[in-house]
Design a protein around this motif. Structure first.
Motif, PDB file in Angstrom:
ATOM      1  N   ALA A   1      -5.020   7.851  51.057  1.00 55.60           N
ATOM      2  CA  ALA A   1      -5.893   7.745  49.476  1.00 55.60           C
ATOM      3  C   ALA A   1      -5.827   6.254  49.524  1.00 55.60           C
ATOM      4  O   ALA A   1      -6.400   5.756  48.162  1.00 55.60           O
TER       5      ALA A   1
ATOM      6  N   ASN B   1       1.679  10.326  37.651  1.00 53.29           N
ATOM      7  CA  ASN B   1       1.684  12.099  37.966  1.00 53.29           C
ATOM      8  C   ASN B   1       2.024  12.081  39.742  1.00 53.29           C
ATOM      9  O   ASN B   1       0.875  11.895  40.171  1.00 53.29           O
ATOM     10  N   PRO B   2       3.226  12.608  39.409  1.00 58.14           N
ATOM     11  CA  PRO B   2       3.585  12.733  41.039  1.00 58.14           C
ATOM     12  C   PRO B   2       3.289  14.364  41.039  1.00 58.14           C
ATOM     13  O   PRO B   2       2.314  15.142  40.284  1.00 58.14           O
TER      14      PRO B   2
ATOM     15  N   LEU C   1      -6.160  12.587  45.220  1.00 56.44           N
ATOM     16  CA  LEU C   1      -6.965  14.043  44.778  1.00 56.44           C
ATOM     17  C   LEU C   1      -7.472  12.863  43.211  1.00 56.44           C
ATOM     18  O   LEU C   1      -7.839  11.809  43.172  1.00 56.44           O
TER      19      LEU C   1
ATOM     20  N   CYS D   1      -6.493   6.221  38.833  1.00 56.10           N
ATOM     21  CA  CYS D   1      -6.762   6.593  37.619  1.00 56.10           C
ATOM     22  C   CYS D   1      -5.890   5.881  37.049  1.00 56.10           C
ATOM     23  O   CYS D   1      -6.506   5.161  35.423  1.00 56.10           O
TER      24      CYS D   1
ATOM     25  N   VAL E   1       7.585   6.342  47.230  1.00 56.27           N
ATOM     26  CA  VAL E   1       8.906   6.316  45.861  1.00 56.27           C
ATOM     27  C   VAL E   1      10.395   7.242  46.658  1.00 56.27           C
ATOM     28  O   VAL E   1      11.156   7.023  45.553  1.00 56.27           O
TER      29      VAL E   1
ATOM     30  N   PRO F   1      -9.786  12.759  40.018  1.00 53.01           N
ATOM     31  CA  PRO F   1      -8.961  12.618  38.977  1.00 53.01           C
ATOM     32  C   PRO F   1      -9.400  13.953  37.636  1.00 53.01           C
ATOM     33  O   PRO F   1      -9.664  14.529  37.915  1.00 53.01           O
TER      34      PRO F   1
ATOM     35  N   CYS G   1       2.883   6.671  42.614  1.00 50.87           N
ATOM     36  CA  CYS G   1       2.546   7.583  43.387  1.00 50.87           C
ATOM     37  C   CYS G   1       0.842   8.123  42.667  1.00 50.87           C
ATOM     38  O   CYS G   1      -0.041   8.712  41.945  1.00 50.87           O
TER      39      CYS G   1
ATOM     40  N   GLU H   1       1.700   3.792  46.054  1.00 51.12           N
ATOM     41  CA  GLU H   1       1.364   4.629  46.675  1.00 51.12           C
ATOM     42  C   GLU H   1       1.632   4.878  48.020  1.00 51.12           C
ATOM     43  O   GLU H   1       1.128   3.956  49.359  1.00 51.12           O
ATOM     44  N   LEU H   2       1.670   5.879  48.754  1.00 55.55           N
ATOM     45  CA  LEU H   2       2.414   6.025  50.257  1.00 55.55           C
ATOM     46  C   LEU H   2       1.157   6.723  51.262  1.00 55.55           C
ATOM     47  O   LEU H   2       1.385   6.367  52.361  1.00 55.55           O
ATOM     48  N   SER H   3       0.177   6.996  50.938  1.00 54.92           N
ATOM     49  CA  SER H   3      -0.926   7.934  51.656  1.00 54.92           C
ATOM     50  C   SER H   3      -1.484   7.265  52.197  1.00 54.92           C
ATOM     51  O   SER H   3      -3.194   6.009  52.038  1.00 54.92           O
TER      52      SER H   3
ATOM     53  N   GLY I   1      -2.380   7.606  43.883  1.00 50.98           N
ATOM     54  CA  GLY I   1      -3.711   7.973  43.680  1.00 50.98           C
ATOM     55  C   GLY I   1      -4.889   7.083  43.887  1.00 50.98           C
ATOM     56  O   GLY I   1      -5.101   6.242  44.820  1.00 50.98           O
TER      57      GLY I   1
HETATM   58  C1  LIG Z   1      -0.623  14.224  41.444  1.00 51.89           C
HETATM   59  S1  LIG Z   1      -1.069  13.047  42.536  1.00 51.89           S
HETATM   60  C2  LIG Z   1      -1.651  12.326  41.610  1.00 51.89           C
HETATM   61  C3  LIG Z   1      -2.317  10.430  41.887  1.00 51.89           C
HETATM   62  C4  LIG Z   1      -2.657  10.182  40.528  1.00 51.89           C
HETATM   63  N1  LIG Z   1      -1.962   9.073  40.056  1.00 51.89           N
HETATM   64  C5  LIG Z   1      -3.717  10.970  39.550  1.00 51.89           C
HETATM   65  O1  LIG Z   1      -2.776  11.035  38.277  1.00 51.89           O
HETATM   66  O2  LIG Z   1      -4.576  11.303  39.786  1.00 51.89           O
HETATM   67  C6  LIG Z   1      -0.118  12.531  43.812  1.00 51.89           C
HETATM   68  C7  LIG Z   1      -0.498  11.064  44.603  1.00 51.89           C
HETATM   69  O3  LIG Z   1       1.348  11.246  45.299  1.00 51.89           O
HETATM   70  C8  LIG Z   1       1.648  10.572  46.560  1.00 51.89           C
HETATM   71  N2  LIG Z   1       2.235  10.197  47.257  1.00 51.89           N
HETATM   72  C9  LIG Z   1       2.602  12.107  47.600  1.00 51.89           C
HETATM   73  N3  LIG Z   1       4.214  11.568  48.112  1.00 51.89           N
HETATM   74  C10 LIG Z   1       4.309   9.995  47.794  1.00 51.89           C
HETATM   75  C11 LIG Z   1       5.433   9.352  47.925  1.00 51.89           C
HETATM   76  N4  LIG Z   1       6.614   9.966  49.044  1.00 51.89           N
HETATM   77  N5  LIG Z   1       5.099   7.855  47.778  1.00 51.89           N
HETATM   78  C12 LIG Z   1       4.166   8.253  47.136  1.00 51.89           C
HETATM   79  N6  LIG Z   1       3.345   8.210  46.740  1.00 51.89           N
HETATM   80  C13 LIG Z   1       3.468   9.866  46.901  1.00 51.89           C
HETATM   81  C14 LIG Z   1       0.575  11.128  46.969  1.00 51.89           C
HETATM   82  O4  LIG Z   1      -0.610  10.596  47.715  1.00 51.89           O
HETATM   83  C15 LIG Z   1      -0.584  11.817  45.840  1.00 51.89           C
HETATM   84  O5  LIG Z   1      -1.691  10.296  45.427  1.00 51.89           O
END
Ligand SMILES: C[S@@+](CC[C@H](N)C(=O)[O-])C[C@H]1O[C@@H](n2cnc3c(N)ncnc32)[C@H](O)[C@@H]1O
Length: 286
Positions: free
Chosen positions: A146, A193-194, A89, A123, A168, A91, A118, A141-143, A120
């Motif tokens: 990412a 920031n999920p 994602l 940031c 998470v 920032p 989460c 972070e899971l992805s 990403g």
């Molecule tokens: C809205 S983005 C936020 C990224 C970063 N924190 C930001 O503010 O720009 C959500 C992030 O959660 C990660 N994500 C999604 N499902 C997840 C899970 N089950 N466990 C951990 N991370 C997860 C996504 O890959 C993504 O990077």
């Protein structure tokens, strides 16, 4: 091609793009090494074919709706540069409000245990580690797409952040933070920031956002899935008086406040982003 000729060429390619002057400057600066000042002083400077081709190709992708940030391969957040590309994602300035509120509530010049869920691009985790250097910062972070950006952004910014790849939504992950049978690591703050977009919002995405990963955007049918699980599962890690703080969607304040209250949080608060929308919600576990 000269600087002036390239500028005219990019004007023509980018004519339908809303912020076309800004985008043109970014493309010329990043892909051709020509700054705004140089454009004015050396309009007749010859550019290499490779530089021209890179800028024209970038402009064509931009005109087709591809995000500028992915073309440049980086974006600024809180005054620092973050590497970005497909799979992570971009920032957003909105997220700076979450960081501001977190710093204001934790206070500077004190050590804090901070966990960014989460993460990403990293940031939030990187910014908090740099702004609150006495703190211990962890990022989850899971992805698999990412995670390399997260690791690289931590490294490139010289931030002290401990990284964990994991889900998470899975309570077993908390075991990574256990230091004894009764105790977890000292965590004063969980920030996140999920993904929080609803089914309806996923159907109405702006074209640029469709290039960003769905796993970073989609928060279940009502967009609240991650708030429910994080507030319930991860509060286990918080010390007494610990802070849980979220970025939220524009219409989620009441729902997220209720989720926090239902999970035993008190002194619930919200905060606005720079445009005045309520984009942060949090509470304390007393
Ligand atoms: C809205 S983005 C936020 C990224 C970063 N924190 C930001 O503010 O720009 C959500 C992030 O959660 C990660 N994500 C999604 N499902 C997840 C899970 N089950 N466990 C951990 N991370 C997860 C996504 O890959 C993504 O990077």
């Amino acid at each position: 091609m000269t600087v002036n000729e390239l500028s005219a060429r990019l004007d023509s390619i980018l004519r339908e793009v809303p912020d076309k002057d800004f985008d043109k400057m970014c493309l010329m600066e990043d892909l051709c090494g020509v700054t705004r000042e140089q454009m004015a002083i050396y309009p007749d400077k010859k550019l290499s074919e490779a530089a021209v081709n890179a800028a024209v190709k970038g402009a064509r992708r931009r005109a087709a709706g591809y995000p500028l940030q992915y073309i440049l391969g980086k974006w600024e957040f809180y005054g620092r540069s973050f590497k970005v590309g497909e799979g992570v994602l971009i920032p957003r300035p909105d997220t700076e409000a979450l960081v501001d509120e977190t710093i204001a509530r934790l206070g500077r010049n004190k050590p804090h245990g901070i966990l960014d869920l989460c993460s990403g691009s990293g940031c939030i985790a990187v910014t908090l580690a740099k702004e609150l250097p006495e703190s211990s910062v962890y990022a989850v972070e899971l992805s698999p797409e990412a995670f390399p950006y997260l690791a690289e952004n931590v490294r490139a910014n010289g931030a002290e952040v401990k990284l964990l790849k994991g889900d998470v939504m899975n309570g077993a992950l908390l075991e990574n933070f256990r230091i004894s049978e009764e105790e977890y690591l000292d965590i004063d703050c969980i920030v996140s920031n999920p993904p929080y977009l609803t089914d309806r919002e996923m159907e109405e995405l702006q074209q640029e956002v469709t290039f960003e990963p769905e796993t970073a955007l989609y928060g279940g049918t009502d967009g609240l899935k991650f708030y429910r699980v994080i507030a319930c599962l991860w509060k286990e890690l918080l010390k007494k008086d610990g802070l849980m703080i979220f970025e939220i969607g524009t219409e989620q304040a009441e729902d997220v406040k209720k989720i926090l209250t239902d999970n035993g949080f008190t002194d619930i608060f919200t905060a606005n982003d720079a445009t005045g929308g309520i984009r942060v919600a949090g509470g304390y576990l007393r």
